[in-house]
Design a protein around this motif. Structure first.
Motif, PDB file in Angstrom:
ATOM      1  N   ARG A   1       0.068   2.827  -0.187  1.00 12.99           N
ATOM      2  CA  ARG A   1      -0.180   4.107   0.485  1.00 12.99           C
ATOM      3  C   ARG A   1      -1.364   4.883  -0.112  1.00 12.99           C
ATOM      4  N   SER A   2      -2.234   4.254  -0.824  1.00 10.98           N
ATOM      5  CA  SER A   2      -3.358   4.951  -1.455  1.00 10.98           C
ATOM      6  C   SER A   2      -4.202   5.672  -0.405  1.00 10.98           C
ATOM      7  N   GLY A   3      -4.731   6.841  -0.778  1.00 13.91           N
ATOM      8  CA  GLY A   3      -5.543   7.603   0.157  1.00 13.91           C
ATOM      9  C   GLY A   3      -6.895   8.018  -0.385  1.00 13.91           C
ATOM     10  N   ALA A   4      -6.948   8.368  -1.678  1.00  7.63           N
ATOM     11  CA  ALA A   4      -8.187   8.900  -2.249  1.00  7.63           C
ATOM     12  C   ALA A   4      -9.285   7.851  -2.360  1.00  7.63           C
TER      13      ALA A   4
ATOM     14  N   LEU B   1      -1.625  -1.868   4.301  1.00  9.95           N
ATOM     15  CA  LEU B   1      -2.160  -0.586   3.838  1.00  9.95           C
ATOM     16  C   LEU B   1      -1.816   0.496   4.847  1.00  9.95           C
ATOM     17  N   ALA B   2      -1.133   1.538   4.365  1.00 11.99           N
ATOM     18  CA  ALA B   2      -0.884   2.739   5.171  1.00 11.99           C
ATOM     19  C   ALA B   2      -1.517   3.898   4.425  1.00 11.99           C
ATOM     20  N   PRO B   3      -2.824   4.056   4.514  1.00 17.61           N
ATOM     21  CA  PRO B   3      -3.527   5.042   3.698  1.00 17.61           C
ATOM     22  C   PRO B   3      -3.012   6.450   3.923  1.00 17.61           C
ATOM     23  N   HIS B   4      -3.001   7.235   2.851  1.00 18.59           N
ATOM     24  CA  HIS B   4      -2.455   8.577   2.951  1.00 18.59           C
ATOM     25  C   HIS B   4      -3.423   9.492   3.679  1.00 18.59           C
ATOM     26  N   GLY B   5      -2.988   9.958   4.843  1.00 20.35           N
ATOM     27  CA  GLY B   5      -3.837  10.806   5.660  1.00 20.35           C
ATOM     28  C   GLY B   5      -3.973  12.216   5.151  1.00 20.35           C
ATOM     29  N   LYS B   6      -3.153  12.624   4.176  1.00 24.31           N
ATOM     30  CA  LYS B   6      -3.262  13.984   3.642  1.00 24.31           C
ATOM     31  C   LYS B   6      -4.556  14.181   2.866  1.00 24.31           C
ATOM     32  N   THR B   7      -5.168  13.096   2.395  1.00 25.74           N
ATOM     33  CA  THR B   7      -6.397  13.215   1.614  1.00 25.74           C
ATOM     34  C   THR B   7      -7.459  13.987   2.387  1.00 25.74           C
ATOM     35  N   ALA B   8      -7.748  13.553   3.585  1.00 26.03           N
ATOM     36  CA  ALA B   8      -8.815  14.175   4.371  1.00 26.03           C
ATOM     37  C   ALA B   8      -8.301  14.896   5.612  1.00 26.03           C
ATOM     38  N   MET B   9      -7.107  14.566   6.080  1.00 30.31           N
ATOM     39  CA  MET B   9      -6.577  15.119   7.329  1.00 30.31           C
ATOM     40  C   MET B   9      -7.630  15.038   8.440  1.00 30.31           C
TER      41      MET B   9
ATOM     42  N   VAL C   1       8.881  -2.223   1.625  1.00 36.23           N
ATOM     43  CA  VAL C   1       8.870  -1.700   0.262  1.00 36.23           C
ATOM     44  C   VAL C   1       7.485  -1.098   0.054  1.00 36.23           C
ATOM     45  N   THR C   2       7.451   0.178  -0.318  1.00 36.80           N
ATOM     46  CA  THR C   2       6.157   0.861  -0.354  1.00 36.80           C
ATOM     47  C   THR C   2       6.023   1.783  -1.560  1.00 36.80           C
ATOM     48  N   ALA C   3       4.832   1.808  -2.118  1.00 33.12           N
ATOM     49  CA  ALA C   3       4.466   2.702  -3.218  1.00 33.12           C
ATOM     50  C   ALA C   3       2.949   2.788  -3.209  1.00 33.12           C
ATOM     51  N   GLY C   4       2.403   3.482  -4.195  1.00 31.41           N
ATOM     52  CA  GLY C   4       0.967   3.416  -4.364  1.00 31.41           C
ATOM     53  C   GLY C   4       0.215   4.700  -4.176  1.00 31.41           C
ATOM     54  N   GLY C   5      -0.132   5.353  -5.287  1.00 33.64           N
ATOM     55  CA  GLY C   5      -1.121   6.406  -5.257  1.00 33.64           C
ATOM     56  C   GLY C   5      -2.487   5.759  -5.360  1.00 33.64           C
ATOM     57  N   SER C   6      -3.445   6.463  -5.940  1.00 28.86           N
ATOM     58  CA  SER C   6      -4.804   5.929  -6.029  1.00 28.86           C
ATOM     59  C   SER C   6      -5.224   5.609  -7.455  1.00 28.86           C
ATOM     60  N   ALA C   7      -4.312   5.757  -8.424  1.00 30.46           N
ATOM     61  CA  ALA C   7      -4.652   5.475  -9.816  1.00 30.46           C
ATOM     62  C   ALA C   7      -4.121   4.115 -10.271  1.00 30.46           C
ATOM     63  N   PHE C   8      -2.913   3.751  -9.832  1.00 29.39           N
ATOM     64  CA  PHE C   8      -2.264   2.527 -10.333  1.00 29.39           C
ATOM     65  C   PHE C   8      -1.952   1.546  -9.214  1.00 29.39           C
ATOM     66  N   PHE C   9      -2.743   1.559  -8.152  1.00 28.90           N
ATOM     67  CA  PHE C   9      -2.397   0.697  -7.025  1.00 28.90           C
ATOM     68  C   PHE C   9      -2.492  -0.779  -7.371  1.00 28.90           C
TER      69      PHE C   9
ATOM     70  N   GLY D   1      -7.858  -2.401   9.795  1.00 23.58           N
ATOM     71  CA  GLY D   1      -6.614  -3.144   9.649  1.00 23.58           C
ATOM     72  C   GLY D   1      -5.442  -2.388   9.079  1.00 23.58           C
ATOM     73  N   ALA D   2      -5.527  -1.067   8.939  1.00 23.32           N
ATOM     74  CA  ALA D   2      -4.408  -0.312   8.375  1.00 23.32           C
ATOM     75  C   ALA D   2      -3.150  -0.495   9.227  1.00 23.32           C
ATOM     76  N   TRP D   3      -2.020  -0.643   8.554  1.00 22.46           N
ATOM     77  CA  TRP D   3      -0.708  -0.807   9.195  1.00 22.46           C
ATOM     78  C   TRP D   3      -0.310   0.456   9.952  1.00 22.46           C
ATOM     79  N   GLY D   4      -0.676   1.596   9.403  1.00 21.57           N
ATOM     80  CA  GLY D   4      -0.382   2.902   9.964  1.00 21.57           C
ATOM     81  C   GLY D   4      -1.004   3.951   9.066  1.00 21.57           C
ATOM     82  N   ILE D   5      -0.677   5.200   9.300  1.00 26.56           N
ATOM     83  CA  ILE D   5      -1.183   6.299   8.480  1.00 26.56           C
ATOM     84  C   ILE D   5      -0.007   7.011   7.831  1.00 26.56           C
ATOM     85  N   THR D   6      -0.137   7.295   6.537  1.00 29.58           N
ATOM     86  CA  THR D   6       0.880   8.041   5.798  1.00 29.58           C
ATOM     87  C   THR D   6       0.573   9.535   5.869  1.00 29.58           C
TER      88      THR D   6
END
Length: 497
Positions: A356-359, A132-140, A325-333, A152-157
């Protein structure tokens, strides 16, 4: 699930948490910013809510402090700077939300929901075998991103080089720029940052020969001391960035591999922009897109580039690190996870699937509540709870079925639906029934709440609103109180937009 934070992140967050909140911050009036006598009465701060953890040994100005509301037994009287409230100070004082002197409107985070969402998504990814590399743009928010690393996140997107720089200021060691990077100043800065810190990892996307050339030219003039890992992005017709065909993706990968400044570290895509005529059709197209991504990852991960091959040093990190290999918003993860791990993922050893889901972190009462995997009955999907609440005062009751609230487009997202009325608190502290109420319109600073005639709601009463789309709500606030189930403020987080 708790992982230790990198020392630099820990140090930078300590500095942030000790920083006094500016008096100009939204929601932080003189009383909240100073935690003075008028804002923190005895009813708002009981003995059970005052812990000594986090209080330092210097800086408590007792002048003006309402000592009748504090249990001073065992209190280290040297850490609460009344000239400006800090996250450390509020964690120690734990005032009641509506007695702490905040002004309205006020956005808050519910700790129980926040913690539950962190645990649920981390456990889901662990079961599924994805990183999981959660999207940091959600909350910054560096504080929230740090909690994701602890889980346990792999990193931040991130989405922009500016966002990447913000997280880097706070010491985050692995950042994935889920976008193309063609900004010469941004590339130059990134090269210098990579050269200065061998432990820092950064990734970005490429989807064109021109984009590859820009990166190569700037990095040749401003060496990073190592190859910059790039992910070849694929897209879809009518979507945003990304190669539209696999042939284009292979050509871009070959071009990147041929440079002396880049290495092909994986493939990426975004399925959240796919929209079809029905939910079933959308899910089918999302599934097809993710399968295409998986197959391409298998081909490139094996070094297959049509007539050419990727050699060691051009694939991953000198051929010895993971291929992504990476994809993933928060609707269809859920679809992303299923497809990227199908049949043992790509069948190629060393490929890491990253979501990469964030929301998910804050979820919501509107858009994501209706489109999340759980809402579709997806098996084993994490159950998420809305964590954001916007509190607003009733300003006027000009008509029997209308109340005007003091919150608007400057305070909450409205691109994915209007806020949702949840509950009300009268000035005397009693609750009010908002059954069948609905928010129908937002102005810049006003919300139109339609009510059943006879609803007991008057100027000065408080209304709690759930939000729709956390990304476009977080970006309207810079300091957000965190509140527990007893309505005590236990922490504050910062947002850097």
């Amino acid at each position: 699930m708790r992982n230790p934070l990198p020392p630099l992140v820990t140090e930078r967050l300590r500095e942030l948490r000790e920083r006094p909140v500016e008096r100009v911050e939204k929601g932080f009036g003189p009383r909240a910013a100073g935690l003075g006598t008028a804002g923190l009465g005895t009813a708002g701060l009981g003995t059970a809510g005052l812990g000594t953890a986090g209080l330092g040994t210097a800086g408590l100005d007792t002048a003006g402090l309402d000592t009748a509301g504090l249990d001073t037994a065992g209190l280290d009287t040297a850490g609460l700077d009344t000239a400006g409230l800090s996250a450390v100070g509020v964690a120690a004082a734990r005032p009641l939300l509506h007695r702490a002197g905040f002004t309205y409107p006020l956005l808050i985070l519910r700790e129980t929901a926040l913690a539950g969402n962190l645990e649920a998504m981390a456990a889901y990814c662990a079961r599924a075998g994805v990183a999981l590399a959660p999207h940091g743009k959600t909350a910054m928010s560096p504080e929230l991103a740090a909690r994701q690393l602890c889980h346990g996140a792999w990193g931040i997107t991130v989405a922009t080089i500016g966002q990447l720089r913000t997280y880097r200021v706070f010491g985050f060691p692995r950042l994935l720029l889920a976008n193309e990077l063609v900004d010469e100043a941004g590339i130059t800065w990134l090269a210098a940052e990579l050269a200065a810190d061998p432990g820092f990892e950064a990734y970005c996307y490429v989807d064109s020969l021109e984009g590859v050339a820009i990166l190569d030219q700037v990095l040749t003039r401003h060496p990073a001391g190592r190859r910059l890992p790039v992910l070849v992005e694929i897209g879809h017709a009518g979507g945003r960035t990304g190669c539209r065909t696999d042939a284009q993706a292979v050509a871009v990968a070959r071009a990147a591999a041929a440079t002396g400044t880049l290495k092909v570290a994986g493939v990426a895509g975004y399925e959240g922009s796919i929209v079809a005529g029905s939910q079933a059709q959308t899910l089918a197209e999302v599934t097809s897109f993710c399968r295409r991504l998986r197959v391409l990852a298998g081909q490139l991960g094996a070094g297959q580039l049509g007539a050419g091959q990727l050699g060691a040093g051009q694939l991953g990190a000198d051929g010895g690190e993971e291929f992504i290999v990476t994809a993933g918003g928060s609707a269809f993860f859920d679809v992303v996870v299923r497809e990227l791990t199908a049949g043992g993922s790509t069948g190629v050893t060393g490929i890491t699937a990253i979501l990469r889901s964030g929301a998910y972190l804050a979820h919501d009462h509107g858009y994501y509540r209706t489109v999340s995997p759980v809402s579709r009955g997806s098996a084993d999907a994490p159950v998420l709870r809305p964590a954001l609440e916007l509190w607003a005062q009733v300003l006027s009751r000009p008509e029997a079925d209308l109340a005007l609230l003091g919150a608007g487009r400057r305070d909450a997202g409205f691109d994915k639906g209007l806020p949702v009325p949840l509950r009300a608190v009268r000035r005397g502290g009693t609750g009010a029934d908002l059954w069948e109420s609905q928010l129908t319109e937002l102005n810049d600073q006003h919300a139109y709440l339609r009510l059943k005639p006879g609803t007991e709601l008057a100027p000065g009463d408080l209304v709690c609103l759930g939000i729709s789309h956390p990304c476009t709500t977080f970006d309207k606030w810079r300091v957000i109180p965190v509140v527990n189930d007893d309505d005590r403020v236990t922490d504050m987080v910062h947002a850097f937009f």
